[in-house]
Design an enzyme around this catalytic site. Structure first.
Site: not given
Length: 257
Positions: A95, A97, A124, A133
């Site tokens: 992912n 972020h 990130s 996260d």
């Protein structure tokens, strides 16, 4: 998965070393799905409303596996994945972020960075785990906070950084060392791959042996480690230089670095 469509588009348009097998969304009317179809990509769309999270994730999981997906790249997918789903794909979900993790997990990241007086915001790319996260950070890009920045102005500049960072880190995550070197070597004029390395005009200029790159240099041959943290731009330059050292003079104007 689509959602924040521009990141999904960047992953598609800058794909190098990976192939986008499926674009999926929990919003059947997402604009990114139409864009994906226009670009010849397979899509999956299903809303969890009325069927529940478990049934939705089972259907999503089946669609991903049927499409031959090996790694899931979340792009603005705002729905929290269940622990069970994450466990099924452990180590294979990434992912992006909009903060310099571990700072500012969750929402409102840009406003929080400005309020804290930070000199930089950023983004990130990280592995997805059961912790929000909280997975291993694979790569980051820093974006300076400018005087007078608002959350929106900072977010706009961070998004530009995301579009450059995410495809690069995804490629690094999924590609083997040989994949990386192959992607560079075969872009050089008249380079070809054989069982024992990469050649131009019958001369070998690079080879990958496990996690080691053997490449031609000014002194003959050099070994470059490809395990752990690798400076891939530097490796690319070494491969191109190796090609230059053995390529016929007539090719030198066409390629190399």
């Amino acid at each position: 998965m689509s959602g924040r469509g521009s990141n999904m588009m960047a992953l598609v348009e800058q794909a190098r070393g990976y192939t986008v097998a499926l674009v999926a969304s929990d919003k059947p009317d997402a604009a990114g799905l139409a864009w994906a179809r226009e670009h010849g990509l397979a899509t999956f769309a299903l809303s969890p409303k009325g069927i529940g999270k478990a049934a939705y994730e089972d259907a999503l999981d089946a669609a991903l596996r049927d499409a031959g997906v090996e790694v899931i790249a979340l792009a603005g997918y705002m729905r929290l994945l269940s622990d069970a789903f994450v466990a099924r794909w452990r180590g294979r979900i990434v992912n992006i972020h909009p903060s310099l993790l571990p700072l500012y997990k969750g929402l409102d990241t840009h406003a929080r960075a400005i309020a804290a007086g930070d000199g930089h915001g950023g983004c990130s790319v990280h592995l997805v785990t059961e912790e929000l996260d909280g997975g291993t950070v694979l790569g980051q890009a820093r974006v300076a906070v400018q005087p007078g920045d608002t959350a929106d102005t900072l977010a706009a500049r961070v998004l530009v950084a995301e579009h450059a960072l995410y495809p690069r880190i995804l490629a690094e995550f999924v590609m083997t060392p040989l994949d990386h070197v192959r992607a560079v070597a075969l872009q050089l004029p008249e380079a070809e791959e054989r069982a024992d390395g990469f050649f131009v005009a019958g001369e070998r200029f690079a080879a990958v042996e496990g996690d080691v790159l053997r490449v031609r240099d000014d002194d003959g041959w050099a070994d470059v480690a490809l395990g752990g943290e690798v400076d891939w731009p530097a490796v690319e330059d070494r491969v191109a230089r190796g090609w230059e050292l053995v390529a016929p003079a007539g090719l030198l104007e066409a390629g190399g670095r």
